[in-house]
Design an enzyme around this catalytic site. Structure first.
Site, PDB file in Angstrom:
ATOM      1  N   GLU A 245      12.494  -9.461   1.781  1.00 43.67           N
ATOM      2  CA  GLU A 245      11.731  -8.260   2.149  1.00 43.67           C
ATOM      3  C   GLU A 245      12.594  -7.018   1.909  1.00 43.67           C
ATOM      4  OE1 GLU A 245       9.952  -8.414   6.111  1.00 43.67           O
ATOM      5  OE2 GLU A 245      10.356  -6.282   6.352  1.00 43.67           O
TER       6      GLU A 245
ATOM      7  N   ASN B 109       8.012  -5.576  -0.890  1.00 41.59           N
ATOM      8  CA  ASN B 109       7.970  -4.448   0.031  1.00 41.59           C
ATOM      9  C   ASN B 109       6.529  -4.398   0.527  1.00 41.59           C
ATOM     10  OD1 ASN B 109       7.842  -2.086   1.444  1.00 41.59           O
ATOM     11  ND2 ASN B 109       9.053  -0.892  -0.022  1.00 41.59           N
TER      12      ASN B 109
ATOM     13  N   ARG C 206       7.515   0.703  13.554  1.00 46.16           N
ATOM     14  CA  ARG C 206       8.090   0.189  12.298  1.00 46.16           C
ATOM     15  C   ARG C 206       9.232  -0.798  12.549  1.00 46.16           C
ATOM     16  NH1 ARG C 206       5.695   3.607   8.356  1.00 46.16           N
ATOM     17  NH2 ARG C 206       5.295   5.651   9.231  1.00 46.16           N
TER      18      ARG C 206
ATOM     19  N   PRO D 223       0.781  -1.228   0.000  1.00 43.50           N
ATOM     20  CA  PRO D 223       0.000   0.000   0.000  1.00 43.50           C
ATOM     21  C   PRO D 223       0.823   1.293   0.000  1.00 43.50           C
ATOM     22  CG  PRO D 223      -0.161  -1.134   2.114  1.00 43.50           C
ATOM     23  CD  PRO D 223       0.485  -2.083   1.162  1.00 43.50           C
ATOM     24  N   ASN D 224       0.334   2.231  -0.779  1.00 45.58           N
ATOM     25  CA  ASN D 224       0.877   3.595  -0.891  1.00 45.58           C
ATOM     26  C   ASN D 224       2.189   3.681  -1.672  1.00 45.58           C
ATOM     27  OD1 ASN D 224      -1.229   4.908   0.692  1.00 45.58           O
ATOM     28  ND2 ASN D 224      -0.360   3.761   2.399  1.00 45.58           N
TER      29      ASN D 224
ATOM     30  N   ASP E 124       1.714 -15.483   6.805  1.00 45.61           N
ATOM     31  CA  ASP E 124       1.227 -16.868   6.670  1.00 45.61           C
ATOM     32  C   ASP E 124       1.213 -17.310   5.206  1.00 45.61           C
ATOM     33  OD1 ASP E 124       0.879 -17.189   9.385  1.00 45.61           O
ATOM     34  OD2 ASP E 124      -1.297 -16.965   9.356  1.00 45.61           O
TER      35      ASP E 124
ATOM     36  N   HIS F  76      12.746  -2.622   2.150  1.00 46.74           N
ATOM     37  CA  HIS F  76      12.196  -1.314   2.538  1.00 46.74           C
ATOM     38  C   HIS F  76      13.092  -0.218   1.992  1.00 46.74           C
ATOM     39  CE1 HIS F  76       9.278  -3.153   5.081  1.00 46.74           C
ATOM     40  NE2 HIS F  76      10.223  -3.915   5.579  1.00 46.74           N
ATOM     41  N   LEU F  77      12.494   0.799   1.466  1.00 41.68           N
ATOM     42  CA  LEU F  77      13.252   1.949   0.957  1.00 41.68           C
ATOM     43  C   LEU F  77      13.963   2.653   2.111  1.00 41.68           C
ATOM     44  CD1 LEU F  77      10.373   3.205  -1.306  1.00 41.68           C
ATOM     45  CD2 LEU F  77      12.596   2.453  -2.178  1.00 41.68           C
ATOM     46  N   SER F  78      13.212   2.884   3.180  1.00 43.51           N
ATOM     47  CA  SER F  78      13.759   3.615   4.324  1.00 43.51           C
ATOM     48  C   SER F  78      14.340   2.630   5.337  1.00 43.51           C
ATOM     49  CB  SER F  78      12.645   4.432   4.986  1.00 43.51           C
ATOM     50  OG  SER F  78      11.636   3.574   5.502  1.00 43.51           O
TER      51      SER F  78
ATOM     52  N   HIS G 109       4.168  -4.317   9.299  1.00 44.25           N
ATOM     53  CA  HIS G 109       4.064  -4.175  10.746  1.00 44.25           C
ATOM     54  C   HIS G 109       2.732  -4.680  11.309  1.00 44.25           C
ATOM     55  CE1 HIS G 109       7.362  -1.669   9.527  1.00 44.25           C
ATOM     56  NE2 HIS G 109       6.543  -0.815   8.914  1.00 44.25           N
TER      57      HIS G 109
ATOM     58  N   ALA H 148       3.173  -0.727   4.831  1.00 51.18           N
ATOM     59  CA  ALA H 148       2.621  -0.704   6.196  1.00 51.18           C
ATOM     60  C   ALA H 148       2.201  -2.090   6.682  1.00 51.18           C
ATOM     61  CB  ALA H 148       1.439   0.259   6.257  1.00 51.18           C
TER      62      ALA H 148
ATOM     63  N   ARG I 166      13.323   4.681  12.465  1.00 51.60           N
ATOM     64  CA  ARG I 166      12.078   5.460  12.446  1.00 51.60           C
ATOM     65  C   ARG I 166      11.224   5.117  13.686  1.00 51.60           C
ATOM     66  NH1 ARG I 166       9.426   5.010   6.720  1.00 51.60           N
ATOM     67  NH2 ARG I 166       8.222   6.741   7.608  1.00 51.60           N
TER      68      ARG I 166
ATOM     69  N   ARG J 293       4.651  11.020  -2.486  1.00 52.99           N
ATOM     70  CA  ARG J 293       4.527  10.678  -1.073  1.00 52.99           C
ATOM     71  C   ARG J 293       5.812  10.987  -0.288  1.00 52.99           C
ATOM     72  NH1 ARG J 293       4.706   4.484   1.139  1.00 52.99           N
ATOM     73  NH2 ARG J 293       4.143   5.014   3.272  1.00 52.99           N
TER      74      ARG J 293
ATOM     75  N   TYR K  30      11.088   9.069   1.223  1.00 57.14           N
ATOM     76  CA  TYR K  30      11.087   8.016   0.193  1.00 57.14           C
ATOM     77  C   TYR K  30      11.748   8.412  -1.129  1.00 57.14           C
ATOM     78  CZ  TYR K  30       7.909   5.815   3.478  1.00 57.14           C
ATOM     79  OH  TYR K  30       7.375   5.262   4.616  1.00 57.14           O
TER      80      TYR K  30
HETATM   81  C1  DQA Z   1       8.275   1.143   3.816  1.00 63.12           C
HETATM   82  C2  DQA Z   1       8.374   1.344   5.319  1.00 63.12           C
HETATM   83  C3  DQA Z   1       7.029   1.132   5.987  1.00 63.12           C
HETATM   84  O1  DQA Z   1       7.122   1.345   7.404  1.00 63.12           O
HETATM   85  C4  DQA Z   1       6.008   2.113   5.436  1.00 63.12           C
HETATM   86  O2  DQA Z   1       4.728   1.870   5.998  1.00 63.12           O
HETATM   87  C5  DQA Z   1       5.954   2.110   3.950  1.00 63.12           C
HETATM   88  C6  DQA Z   1       7.204   2.012   3.194  1.00 63.12           C
HETATM   89  C7  DQA Z   1       9.622   1.471   3.090  1.00 63.12           C
HETATM   90  O3  DQA Z   1       9.763   1.043   1.954  1.00 63.12           O
HETATM   91  O4  DQA Z   1      10.475   2.149   3.660  1.00 63.12           O
HETATM   92  O5  DQA Z   1       4.891   2.278   3.350  1.00 63.12           O
HETATM   93  O6  DQA Z   1       7.989  -0.226   3.548  1.00 63.12           O
END
Ligand code: DQA
Length: 145
Positions: free
Chosen positions: A99, A75, A112, A9-10, A88, A101-103, A81, A78, A108, A17, A22
């Site tokens: 897995e 990725n 997270r 998501p997002n 599962d 994550h960009l950040s 978490h 959200a 943070r 964003r 990001y």
């Molecule tokens: C994220 C980190 C997550 O905590 C956050 O909710 C995201 C992006 C990242 O790529 O850094 O949507 O997965």
């Protein structure tokens, strides 16, 4: 070698964003760069991209990957978490997964710092912006070949 790249998501909002966290690139930029990197690594790597804002759609996509994909890069955004369901699903199909994550989620907010997904994965890459997807692909490729 077939690799499924899932973004949660997002992440369709990258570019707009919170660019201070990001970056200003888009999801399309990440996908193009990863395709190019895959070609440099090995011509036999076949990437498929999927983005969804819906947890159940991501679960369906992972279930449907059974017998079709050799590896998954995800990725979960959200859902990292919160989602026992995605964790599962990864455990159910038993497909090697990385897995991303960009950040750096560990520098943070506290919420997270926990990932339901990471324990089901081969490994996790966090904090290297869009380069993290290439790192994940390299790791997965070396583990699968
Ligand atoms: C994220 C980190 C997550 O905590 C956050 O909710 C995201 C992006 C990242 O790529 O850094 O949507 O997965």
């Amino acid at each position: 070698m077939k690799i499924l790249v899932i973004n949660g998501p997002n992440l369709n909002m990258l570019g707009v964003r919170e660019p201070e966290i990001y970056g200003s690139f888009t999801l399309d930029d990440i996908e193009k760069e990863l395709k190019q990197y895959a070609r440099e690594l090995d011509f036999s790597i076949d990437l498929e991209f999927f983005q969804s804002n819906f947890e159940g759609e991501i679960v369906d996509k992972i279930q449907n990957a059974l017998d079709k994909f050799d590896g998954i890069i995800i990725n979960p955004a959200a859902y990292t978490h919160t989602s026992v369901a995605i964790a599962d699903a990864i455990a159910s199909v038993n497909i090697k997964t990385v897995e991303v994550h960009l950040s750096n989620v560990y520098s943070r907010e506290e919420f997270r710092h926990n990932s339901y997904i990471a324990p089901k994965c081969l490994g996790q890459v966090a904090g290297f912006s869009k380069t993290g997807y290439k790192m994940a692909l390299l790791g997965l490729y070396e583990a699968l070949k």
